[in-house]
Design a protein around this motif. Structure first.
Motif, short mmCIF file in Angstrom:
data_model
loop_
_atom_site.label_atom_id
_atom_site.label_comp_id
_atom_site.label_asym_id
_atom_site.label_seq_id
_atom_site.Cartn_x
_atom_site.Cartn_y
_atom_site.Cartn_z
N LYS A 166 0.83 -1.21 0.00
CA LYS A 166 0.00 0.00 0.00
C LYS A 166 0.87 1.26 0.00
N THR A 167 0.41 2.26 -0.76
CA THR A 167 1.06 3.58 -0.73
C THR A 167 0.04 4.61 -0.27
N VAL A 168 0.49 5.51 0.61
CA VAL A 168 -0.35 6.64 1.03
C VAL A 168 0.35 7.92 0.59
N LEU A 169 -0.32 8.71 -0.26
CA LEU A 169 0.24 9.98 -0.73
C LEU A 169 -0.46 11.11 0.02
N LYS A 170 0.32 11.98 0.67
CA LYS A 170 -0.30 13.09 1.40
C LYS A 170 0.07 14.43 0.76
N ASN A 171 -0.83 15.38 0.90
CA ASN A 171 -0.68 16.71 0.30
C ASN A 171 -0.66 16.63 -1.22
N CYS A 172 -1.58 15.79 -1.74
CA CYS A 172 -1.71 15.61 -3.21
C CYS A 172 -2.42 16.83 -3.83
N LEU A 185 -7.67 10.62 -13.87
CA LEU A 185 -6.58 9.62 -13.96
C LEU A 185 -6.88 8.46 -13.00
N ILE A 186 -7.34 8.80 -11.80
CA ILE A 186 -7.63 7.75 -10.79
C ILE A 186 -8.76 6.85 -11.30
N GLY A 219 -6.89 -0.98 -10.47
CA GLY A 219 -6.35 -0.32 -9.27
C GLY A 219 -7.46 -0.19 -8.23
N GLN A 220 -7.04 0.03 -6.98
CA GLN A 220 -8.05 0.36 -5.94
C GLN A 220 -7.53 1.64 -5.30
N ILE A 221 -7.77 2.75 -6.00
CA ILE A 221 -7.20 4.02 -5.54
C ILE A 221 -8.33 4.90 -5.01
N LYS A 222 -8.10 5.47 -3.84
CA LYS A 222 -9.10 6.38 -3.27
C LYS A 222 -8.42 7.71 -2.96
N LEU A 223 -9.08 8.81 -3.34
CA LEU A 223 -8.55 10.14 -2.99
C LEU A 223 -9.58 10.80 -2.09
N GLY A 264 -9.89 14.20 0.35
CA GLY A 264 -9.13 15.42 0.70
C GLY A 264 -7.85 15.40 -0.12
N ARG A 265 -6.72 15.66 0.52
CA ARG A 265 -5.48 15.66 -0.24
C ARG A 265 -4.66 14.38 -0.01
N THR A 266 -5.37 13.30 0.48
CA THR A 266 -4.68 12.03 0.73
C THR A 266 -5.19 10.96 -0.23
N ALA A 267 -4.23 10.31 -0.92
CA ALA A 267 -4.59 9.21 -1.84
C ALA A 267 -4.05 7.91 -1.26
N ILE A 268 -4.89 6.89 -1.31
CA ILE A 268 -4.46 5.56 -0.86
C ILE A 268 -4.50 4.63 -2.07
N ILE A 269 -3.34 3.98 -2.33
CA ILE A 269 -3.22 3.11 -3.50
C ILE A 269 -2.81 1.72 -3.02
N ASN A 270 -3.64 0.70 -3.31
CA ASN A 270 -3.22 -0.67 -3.02
C ASN A 270 -2.53 -1.17 -4.27
N GLY A 271 -1.22 -1.28 -4.22
CA GLY A 271 -0.44 -1.53 -5.44
C GLY A 271 -0.44 -2.97 -5.88
N LYS A 272 0.48 -3.25 -6.83
CA LYS A 272 0.71 -4.59 -7.40
C LYS A 272 -0.60 -5.21 -7.85
#
Ligand code: EPZ
Length: 419
Positions: free
Chosen positions: A182-188, A197-198, A206-210, A212-220
């Motif tokens: 999992k990747t968590v991107l903050k201040n996106c 794009l998401i 992908g299972q990407i959720k945005l 606020g300014r936080t994106a959570i990506i369950n990779g692979k």
């Protein structure tokens, strides 16, 4: 070099249909490297899109435009993939740097030319590289190229961007899509183009959720092998540009193929200036108002007022009563349109990052020069309201991001010709 000649003071009447978003299509074209077969609809037929498609072909994908239908088909047969984005293609179209994330994530390596600066600023990519390093990539800069590799693949992690960047957010999403864990991107960045794009990446598995300014990506993700279809969202900057044209000299203009909810900020600002706007579910109608009120604006990341509309709004401010202000907070050199507008009679002073615009001022047609995409369209807007003729040189800047501009304006009674 082609020019545009505009005879000013002709009211705009009629309907303008908005094209697909260049700034949404570009990252989605890069994301197509991750897919097998993609059909993209509502593609704007503009220079930057053709350049990005050329880059995908160079890498080894197969792109085909169904031109009259704004459809682009992209296939990746995984044969002879060349993980290289050469300077000749990236120098004119900076978004070429967005192939870095998908190439690295999918093939474990990439050699991408540093985009270099452009008229509006130095356009660094340090935030892109910061995110990719956090995901485990090994990055070197050599002879103007980014050499990136991740022999054992990328690994999900938490990344907090020190400041908001559209491109860095996009490159990080594209790389994290293939990272393990999992990747968590903050201040996106949260521009609508990021959401588009998401939604494309989620169609790819992908299972990407945005939120606020936080994106959570369950990779692979195992990438879906079947055909992926996607329709590009409308171009909110093109929509804003024609809204301002209508506020300047529209008798009655309807702008359609848009989602008014996405351009709430722009609509509210025009309303505050005294422009009457009627909203429907996929269009808005507006016309010029002779008593425009002055306003103070600062450009900000979405949902703030977009830097890509700063030059255009400045033209409207020249017609407002009193002293308006616009501060450019995103790019360091995005006032190149000001000397050209001054030559047409605009009363504009610049102090550091802020332009002070005194209105209303009568603009007179002149021979002017385009310097970057959005500055060039502000000269078109000024030409529409100026006395006599305006000649705009170097309009290749316009062709990078505005589909059928003359046709759309001519259809609404403007007198504009390309020579
Ligand atoms: C995107 O550029 C758009 N381009 C730009 O539109 C738009 O003006 C910009 O976002 C801001 O909204 C595309 O989407 C193709 P940023 P991008 O990274 O991603 C600094 C147009 O007219 N920065 O959000 O390059 C940067 O210098 C174009 O269609 C770093 O310092 O913009 C700028 O000052 C022009 N390091 C600020 O952040 C980095 O690694 C915002 O840039 C990246 C950016």
């Amino acid at each position: 070099m082609q020019k545009l000649i505009i005879k000013g003071k002709r009211n705009l009447i009629g309907k303008i249909s908005i094209s697909g978003s260049k700034n949404s299509a570009l990252p989605i074209l890069a994301a197509s490297i991750l897919a097998n077969k993609v059909i993209l609809k509502n593609i704007p037929l503009v220079k930057d899109i053709f350049t990005m498609a050329e880059l995908l072909n160079f890498i080894g994908l197969n792109t085909k435009f169904l031109l009259n239908k704004n459809i682009l088909e992209i296939k990746n047969k995984e044969k002879k993939i060349n993980t290289l984005a050469p300077y000749k293609l990236v120098k004119t179209m900076r978004a070429g740097v967005l192939v870095l994330g998908p190439l690295l994530g999918k093939y474990g390596k990439a050699k991408v030319s540093l985009p270099g600066g452009c008229a509006i600023g130095t356009r660094p990519v340090n935030l892109h590289l910061f995110a990719l390093k956090k995901l485990g990539a090994n990055i070197k800069i050599k002879n103007g190229y980014i050499l990136a590799e991740a022999k054992s693949g990328l690994k999900g992690t938490t990344i907090k961007f020190p400041n908001v960047s559209v491109g860095a957010t996009e490159n990080a999403l594209l790389a994290a899509f293939m990272a393990k864990g999992k990747t968590v991107l903050k201040n996106c960045a949260t521009e609508p183009e990021i959401n588009d794009l998401i939604s494309f990446l989620n169609k790819l598995g992908g299972q990407i959720k945005l939120s606020g300014r936080t994106a959570i990506i369950n990779g692979k993700n195992e990438i879906k092998k079947q055909l992926i279809k996607h329709e590009i969202i409308f171009d909110r900057i093109e929509a804003g540009t024609y809204m301002i044209a209508s506020a300047l000299i529209g008798k009655k203009v309807t702008i359609d193929k848009i989602d008014p909810r996405i351009i709430k900020t722009e609509i509210n600002i025009l309303k505050k200036m005294g422009v009457k706007i009627k909203k429907n579910n996929n269009s808005i109608s507006l016309k010029k108002n002779v008593n425009l009120k002055k306003i103070n604006i600062t450009t900000k990341p979405y949902p703030g007022f977009p830097t890509d509309l700063q030059a255009q709004l400045m033209v409207l401010m020249t017609q407002a009563n009193g002293l308006s202000k616009i501060s450019e907070n995103i790019f360091e050199n995005r006032f190149m349109h000001v000397p050209e507008l001054r030559r047409m009679g605009a009363k504009i002073k610049i102090k550091n990052k802020t332009a002070f615009i005194k209105g209303p001022s009568k603009l007179a047609g002149a021979e002017v020069m385009a310097t970057d995409l959005r500055a060039s369209v502000s000269l078109v807007l000024a030409g529409l309201i100026a006395e006599n003729k305006t000649v705009i040189n170097r309009i290749y800047h316009l062709d990078r991001g505005y589909e059928f501009l003359e046709t759309k304006l001519k259809r609404c009674n403007a007198e504009i010709v390309r020579i």
